[in-house]
Scaffold this motif. Structure first.
Motif, mmCIF file in Angstrom:
data_model
loop_
_atom_site.group_PDB
_atom_site.id
_atom_site.type_symbol
_atom_site.label_atom_id
_atom_site.label_comp_id
_atom_site.label_asym_id
_atom_site.label_seq_id
_atom_site.Cartn_x
_atom_site.Cartn_y
_atom_site.Cartn_z
ATOM 1 N N SER A 91 0.809 -1.229 0.000
ATOM 2 C CA SER A 91 0.000 0.000 0.000
ATOM 3 C C SER A 91 0.837 1.270 0.000
ATOM 4 O O SER A 91 0.379 2.310 -0.493
ATOM 5 C CB SER A 91 -0.944 0.006 1.205
ATOM 6 N N PHE A 92 2.049 1.220 0.547
ATOM 7 C CA PHE A 92 2.887 2.420 0.560
ATOM 8 C C PHE A 92 3.177 2.881 -0.866
ATOM 9 O O PHE A 92 2.983 4.050 -1.214
ATOM 10 C CB PHE A 92 4.183 2.140 1.309
ATOM 11 N N ALA A 93 3.607 1.959 -1.702
ATOM 12 C CA ALA A 93 3.869 2.290 -3.106
ATOM 13 C C ALA A 93 2.582 2.612 -3.848
ATOM 14 O O ALA A 93 2.550 3.502 -4.707
ATOM 15 C CB ALA A 93 4.596 1.135 -3.792
ATOM 16 N N ALA A 94 1.502 1.907 -3.514
ATOM 17 C CA ALA A 94 0.220 2.132 -4.194
ATOM 18 C C ALA A 94 -0.311 3.535 -3.902
ATOM 19 O O ALA A 94 -0.857 4.202 -4.788
ATOM 20 C CB ALA A 94 -0.796 1.082 -3.763
ATOM 21 N N HIS A 95 -0.172 3.992 -2.672
ATOM 22 C CA HIS A 95 -0.616 5.351 -2.344
ATOM 23 C C HIS A 95 0.251 6.395 -3.045
ATOM 24 O O HIS A 95 -0.249 7.436 -3.504
ATOM 25 C CB HIS A 95 -0.597 5.571 -0.822
ATOM 26 N N GLN A 96 1.553 6.147 -3.143
ATOM 27 C CA GLN A 96 2.428 7.071 -3.861
ATOM 28 C C GLN A 96 2.047 7.141 -5.343
ATOM 29 O O GLN A 96 2.022 8.222 -5.931
ATOM 30 C CB GLN A 96 3.889 6.642 -3.706
ATOM 31 N N GLU A 97 1.728 6.006 -5.928
ATOM 32 C CA GLU A 97 1.327 5.980 -7.327
ATOM 33 C C GLU A 97 0.005 6.725 -7.521
ATOM 34 O O GLU A 97 -0.175 7.452 -8.507
ATOM 35 C CB GLU A 97 1.198 4.539 -7.813
ATOM 36 N N ALA A 98 -0.920 6.561 -6.573
ATOM 37 C CA ALA A 98 -2.196 7.273 -6.658
ATOM 38 C C ALA A 98 -1.986 8.781 -6.604
ATOM 39 O O ALA A 98 -2.654 9.547 -7.317
ATOM 40 C CB ALA A 98 -3.124 6.823 -5.527
ATOM 41 N N ALA A 99 -1.037 9.211 -5.769
ATOM 42 C CA ALA A 99 -0.742 10.646 -5.684
ATOM 43 C C ALA A 99 -0.131 11.151 -6.989
ATOM 44 O O ALA A 99 -0.512 12.221 -7.488
ATOM 45 C CB ALA A 99 0.211 10.909 -4.520
ATOM 46 N N ARG A 100 0.798 10.387 -7.554
ATOM 47 C CA ARG A 100 1.400 10.801 -8.826
ATOM 48 C C ARG A 100 0.348 10.895 -9.920
ATOM 49 O O ARG A 100 0.372 11.820 -10.742
ATOM 50 C CB ARG A 100 2.500 9.813 -9.233
ATOM 51 N N ALA A 101 -0.581 9.947 -9.933
ATOM 52 C CA ALA A 101 -1.640 9.956 -10.948
ATOM 53 C C ALA A 101 -2.526 11.193 -10.812
ATOM 54 O O ALA A 101 -3.092 11.673 -11.806
ATOM 55 C CB ALA A 101 -2.491 8.688 -10.831
ATOM 56 N N ALA A 102 -2.626 11.719 -9.591
ATOM 57 C CA ALA A 102 -3.435 12.915 -9.348
ATOM 58 C C ALA A 102 -2.616 14.198 -9.497
ATOM 59 O O ALA A 102 -3.148 15.295 -9.298
ATOM 60 C CB ALA A 102 -4.047 12.852 -7.949
ATOM 61 N N GLY A 103 -1.334 14.047 -9.828
ATOM 62 C CA GLY A 103 -0.474 15.218 -9.981
ATOM 63 C C GLY A 103 -0.069 15.849 -8.665
ATOM 64 O O GLY A 103 0.221 17.044 -8.601
ATOM 65 N N LEU A 104 -0.024 15.039 -7.608
ATOM 66 C CA LEU A 104 0.284 15.537 -6.273
ATOM 67 C C LEU A 104 1.523 14.852 -5.706
ATOM 68 O O LEU A 104 1.899 13.766 -6.146
ATOM 69 C CB LEU A 104 -0.903 15.294 -5.331
ATOM 70 N N THR A 105 2.130 15.496 -4.714
ATOM 71 C CA THR A 105 3.274 14.917 -4.019
ATOM 72 C C THR A 105 2.820 14.368 -2.678
ATOM 73 O O THR A 105 2.174 15.072 -1.897
ATOM 74 C CB THR A 105 4.376 15.966 -3.794
ATOM 75 N N LEU A 106 3.152 13.109 -2.425
ATOM 76 C CA LEU A 106 2.815 12.464 -1.156
ATOM 77 C C LEU A 106 4.072 12.461 -0.281
ATOM 78 O O LEU A 106 5.005 11.702 -0.511
ATOM 79 C CB LEU A 106 2.332 11.034 -1.400
ATOM 80 N N ASN A 107 4.108 13.356 0.696
ATOM 81 C CA ASN A 107 5.284 13.479 1.558
ATOM 82 C C ASN A 107 5.341 12.345 2.578
ATOM 83 O O ASN A 107 4.309 11.918 3.104
ATOM 84 C CB ASN A 107 5.271 14.821 2.282
ATOM 85 N N VAL A 108 6.549 11.885 2.851
ATOM 86 C CA VAL A 108 6.770 10.744 3.738
ATOM 87 C C VAL A 108 7.283 11.214 5.086
ATOM 88 O O VAL A 108 8.192 12.051 5.163
ATOM 89 C CB VAL A 108 7.776 9.760 3.112
ATOM 90 N N VAL A 109 6.697 10.676 6.154
ATOM 91 C CA VAL A 109 7.133 10.963 7.517
ATOM 92 C C VAL A 109 7.559 9.651 8.160
ATOM 93 O O VAL A 109 6.803 8.672 8.140
ATOM 94 C CB VAL A 109 6.009 11.612 8.351
ATOM 95 N N ARG A 110 8.757 9.633 8.703
ATOM 96 C CA ARG A 110 9.262 8.422 9.359
ATOM 97 C C ARG A 110 9.501 8.733 10.835
ATOM 98 O O ARG A 110 10.397 9.497 11.180
ATOM 99 C CB ARG A 110 10.545 7.946 8.686
#
Length: 215
Positions: free
Chosen positions: A158-177
């Motif tokens: 799901s981590f990669a899937a959510h990033q791909e969904a953001a890219r498809a929407a033209g958005l940046t998904l920022n990561v917090v660790r």
């Protein structure tokens, strides 16, 4: 911005089945309830009880949440996590939510400051922020503003899937660790690590709270 938290919760008797080698069913149910209440305490501290929505198909869990003054939603079929989150997000939006924080119910070391950090990162970017599990493949918490900015893609990878969904929407998904956001409990090894950490930290906390000094 009106940020809401969504806490999805499986029935107590179903959660953490992979811990069957380490815990009895009764012990697993107690653990699940402890995690559930702890998660609600953290979201209440950050978001507020009146804007924390518990979604579940378990009436006993919903009753617990209501007794603690949290909002609740009975999950409708199909009974899967993405559908439950979408239902809850829609209900929260109807109540005025402009952003959604979804957080897993099995993060024993989660603290309010970590959720605040996740929200801050989302606010500074495109309204999206994600916290992964320790392997970096799953999603333990996700912030999206506006509601529905990307679809929920929980499940394997799901981590990669959510990033791909953001890219498809033209958005940046920022990561917090953060440690508390990444440490979830899925396996007997995870449980043993959790217990080891508790055994190591609880005596230190007790000593600090009592003002003891070891000479």
């Amino acid at each position: 911005m009106s940020m809401w938290a969504i806490v999805p919760a499986r029935p107590l008797e179903e959660g953490k089945s992979r811990l069957a080698e380490a815990l009895t069913q009764t012990e697993r149910q107690r653990l699940n309830q402890r995690f559930f209440r702890q998660t609600l305490d953290v979201t209440a501290a950050v978001i507020g009880r009146e804007r924390t929505l518990v979604v579940s198909r378990s009436e006993p869990l919903l009753a617990i949440a209501r007794s603690l003054s949290f909002e609740t939603l009975l999950e409708a079929p199909p009974h899967d996590l993405n559908s439950a989150l979408a239902q809850a997000a829609s209900a929260a939006q109807q109540c005025g939510a402009t952003g959604i924080l979804s957080v897993s119910c099995d993060l024993p070391f989660l603290i309010p400051d970590e959720l605040r950090a996740l929200l801050d990162v989302a606010h500074q970017g495109d309204g999206l922020a994600i916290a992964s599990d320790r392997p970096g493949t799953g999603t333990n918490a996700l912030v999206m503003s506006p509601v529905g900015a990307i679809p929920y893609r929980y499940g394997i990878g799901s981590f990669a899937a959510h990033q791909e969904a953001a890219r498809a929407a033209g958005l940046t998904l920022n990561v917090v660790r953060r440690a508390g956001l990444s440490f979830d409990i899925d396996t007997p090894d995870d449980f043993e690590q959790m217990e080891e950490i508790r055994r190591e930290t609880i005596p230190v906390k007790l000593a600090a709270s009592s003002g003891c000094a070891f000479l």
